[in-house]
Design a protein around this motif. Structure first.
Motif, PDB file in Angstrom:
ATOM      1  N   ALA A   1      15.927  -8.942   4.737  1.00  0.00           N
ATOM      2  CA  ALA A   1      16.608 -10.241   4.675  1.00  0.00           C
ATOM      3  C   ALA A   1      16.070 -11.115   3.543  1.00  0.00           C
ATOM      4  O   ALA A   1      16.786 -11.923   2.966  1.00  0.00           O
ATOM      5  CB  ALA A   1      16.472 -10.965   6.009  1.00  0.00           C
ATOM      6  N   ILE A   2      14.801 -10.968   3.233  1.00  0.00           N
ATOM      7  CA  ILE A   2      14.176 -11.667   2.104  1.00  0.00           C
ATOM      8  C   ILE A   2      13.500 -10.608   1.247  1.00  0.00           C
ATOM      9  O   ILE A   2      12.804  -9.739   1.762  1.00  0.00           O
ATOM     10  CB  ILE A   2      13.121 -12.692   2.591  1.00  0.00           C
ATOM     11  CG1 ILE A   2      13.798 -13.825   3.359  1.00  0.00           C
ATOM     12  CG2 ILE A   2      12.311 -13.245   1.422  1.00  0.00           C
ATOM     13  CD1 ILE A   2      12.822 -14.811   3.980  1.00  0.00           C
ATOM     14  N   LYS A   3      13.727 -10.686  -0.059  1.00  0.00           N
ATOM     15  CA  LYS A   3      13.051  -9.773  -0.978  1.00  0.00           C
ATOM     16  C   LYS A   3      12.051 -10.589  -1.777  1.00  0.00           C
ATOM     17  O   LYS A   3      12.381 -11.635  -2.325  1.00  0.00           O
ATOM     18  CB  LYS A   3      14.061  -9.124  -1.933  1.00  0.00           C
ATOM     19  CG  LYS A   3      14.994  -8.155  -1.270  1.00  0.00           C
ATOM     20  CD  LYS A   3      15.887  -7.487  -2.314  1.00  0.00           C
ATOM     21  CE  LYS A   3      16.782  -6.447  -1.687  1.00  0.00           C
ATOM     22  NZ  LYS A   3      17.943  -7.027  -1.032  1.00  0.00           N
ATOM     23  N   MET A   4      10.818 -10.101  -1.820  1.00  0.00           N
ATOM     24  CA  MET A   4       9.781 -10.854  -2.505  1.00  0.00           C
ATOM     25  C   MET A   4       8.774  -9.890  -3.098  1.00  0.00           C
ATOM     26  O   MET A   4       8.463  -8.856  -2.515  1.00  0.00           O
ATOM     27  CB  MET A   4       9.083 -11.779  -1.503  1.00  0.00           C
ATOM     28  CG  MET A   4       8.099 -12.723  -2.110  1.00  0.00           C
ATOM     29  SD  MET A   4       7.495 -13.918  -0.886  1.00  0.00           S
ATOM     30  CE  MET A   4       6.374 -12.907   0.035  1.00  0.00           C
ATOM     31  N   ARG A   5       8.273 -10.250  -4.277  1.00  0.00           N
ATOM     32  CA  ARG A   5       7.204  -9.486  -4.918  1.00  0.00           C
ATOM     33  C   ARG A   5       6.168 -10.490  -5.398  1.00  0.00           C
ATOM     34  O   ARG A   5       6.446 -11.296  -6.290  1.00  0.00           O
ATOM     35  CB  ARG A   5       7.759  -8.694  -6.099  1.00  0.00           C
ATOM     36  CG  ARG A   5       6.730  -7.810  -6.759  1.00  0.00           C
ATOM     37  CD  ARG A   5       7.338  -7.015  -7.921  1.00  0.00           C
ATOM     38  NE  ARG A   5       6.378  -6.041  -8.396  1.00  0.00           N
ATOM     39  CZ  ARG A   5       5.346  -6.333  -9.181  1.00  0.00           C
ATOM     40  NH1 ARG A   5       5.148  -7.581  -9.581  1.00  0.00           N
ATOM     41  NH2 ARG A   5       4.506  -5.396  -9.562  1.00  0.00           N
ATOM     42  N   LEU A   6       4.986 -10.488  -4.751  1.00  0.00           N
ATOM     43  CA  LEU A   6       3.910 -11.404  -5.123  1.00  0.00           C
ATOM     44  C   LEU A   6       2.674 -10.595  -5.516  1.00  0.00           C
ATOM     45  O   LEU A   6       2.007 -10.039  -4.661  1.00  0.00           O
ATOM     46  CB  LEU A   6       3.540 -12.335  -3.960  1.00  0.00           C
ATOM     47  CG  LEU A   6       4.537 -13.398  -3.538  1.00  0.00           C
ATOM     48  CD1 LEU A   6       3.953 -14.243  -2.423  1.00  0.00           C
ATOM     49  CD2 LEU A   6       4.943 -14.273  -4.706  1.00  0.00           C
ATOM     50  N   PRO A   7       2.389 -10.520  -6.810  1.00  0.00           N
ATOM     51  CA  PRO A   7       1.176  -9.824  -7.255  1.00  0.00           C
ATOM     52  C   PRO A   7       0.008 -10.801  -7.369  1.00  0.00           C
ATOM     53  O   PRO A   7       0.201 -11.988  -7.663  1.00  0.00           O
ATOM     54  CB  PRO A   7       1.578  -9.298  -8.639  1.00  0.00           C
ATOM     55  CG  PRO A   7       2.557 -10.324  -9.137  1.00  0.00           C
ATOM     56  CD  PRO A   7       3.243 -10.900  -7.922  1.00  0.00           C
ATOM     57  N   PHE A   8      -1.208 -10.302  -7.137  1.00  0.00           N
ATOM     58  CA  PHE A   8      -2.402 -11.134  -7.227  1.00  0.00           C
ATOM     59  C   PHE A   8      -3.483 -10.407  -8.009  1.00  0.00           C
ATOM     60  O   PHE A   8      -3.765  -9.238  -7.738  1.00  0.00           O
ATOM     61  CB  PHE A   8      -2.960 -11.447  -5.832  1.00  0.00           C
ATOM     62  CG  PHE A   8      -1.981 -12.143  -4.937  1.00  0.00           C
ATOM     63  CD1 PHE A   8      -1.806 -13.518  -5.002  1.00  0.00           C
ATOM     64  CD2 PHE A   8      -1.226 -11.423  -4.026  1.00  0.00           C
ATOM     65  CE1 PHE A   8      -0.900 -14.156  -4.178  1.00  0.00           C
ATOM     66  CE2 PHE A   8      -0.317 -12.051  -3.194  1.00  0.00           C
ATOM     67  CZ  PHE A   8      -0.154 -13.420  -3.279  1.00  0.00           C
TER      68      PHE A   8
END
Length: 138
Positions: free
Chosen positions: A64-71
């Motif tokens: 439902a939500i697409k997210m890509r968070l790199p750290f």
């Protein structure tokens, strides 16, 4: 390995939001992974994968939500956030990244980062993820 996962998110020192889910923890090559699903009434099911390696962490969400968070510590990295309304550019600047794991399959991930959406500051986030094998009740 099946695990019970507690995900606590604090934004700008506001009251934390906590989520308790069940998922899987495993190690593959030189990285550790947590996988879990959450169901939000408003939007639907979201599948999340948290990948932890020596130098970086990555949160991937799909459904439902697409997210890509790199750290990566002290580096500003581009990411993305997609809703049914559209896609947004994001950026993260990790100030703290810690990962600990025990031989029994329990562990903790702690990330503090500045978050930007569409080039504008969206706040300082603290993400604390604790996990433990489903069969142990500590």
């Amino acid at each position: 390995m099946p695990v019970k996962i507690s995900v606590k998110t604090t934004i700008n020192d506001a009251a934390p939001v906590e989520l308790i889910v069940f998922g899987r923890y495993f190690q593959k090559e030189r990285a550790a992974y947590l996988q879990y699903e959450e169901v939000l009434e408003e939007v639907g099911t979201i599948r999340t994968i948290v990948k932890v390696s020596q130098e970086e962490m990555l949160i991937l969400r799909s459904g439902a939500i697409k997210m890509r968070l790199p750290f990566r510590l002290q580096q500003k990295l581009p990411g993305s956030y997609e809703l049914s309304l559209g896609a947004f550019e994001t950026a993260t600047l990790a100030k703290k990244m810690e990962f600990t794991s025990q031989e029994n399959g329990s562990g903790q991930i702690d990330i503090i980062y500045d978050f930007e959406m569409q080039g504008a500051p969206a706040g300082t986030f603290q993400l604390e993820i604790h996990f433990q094998p489903e069969h142990s009740y500590e």
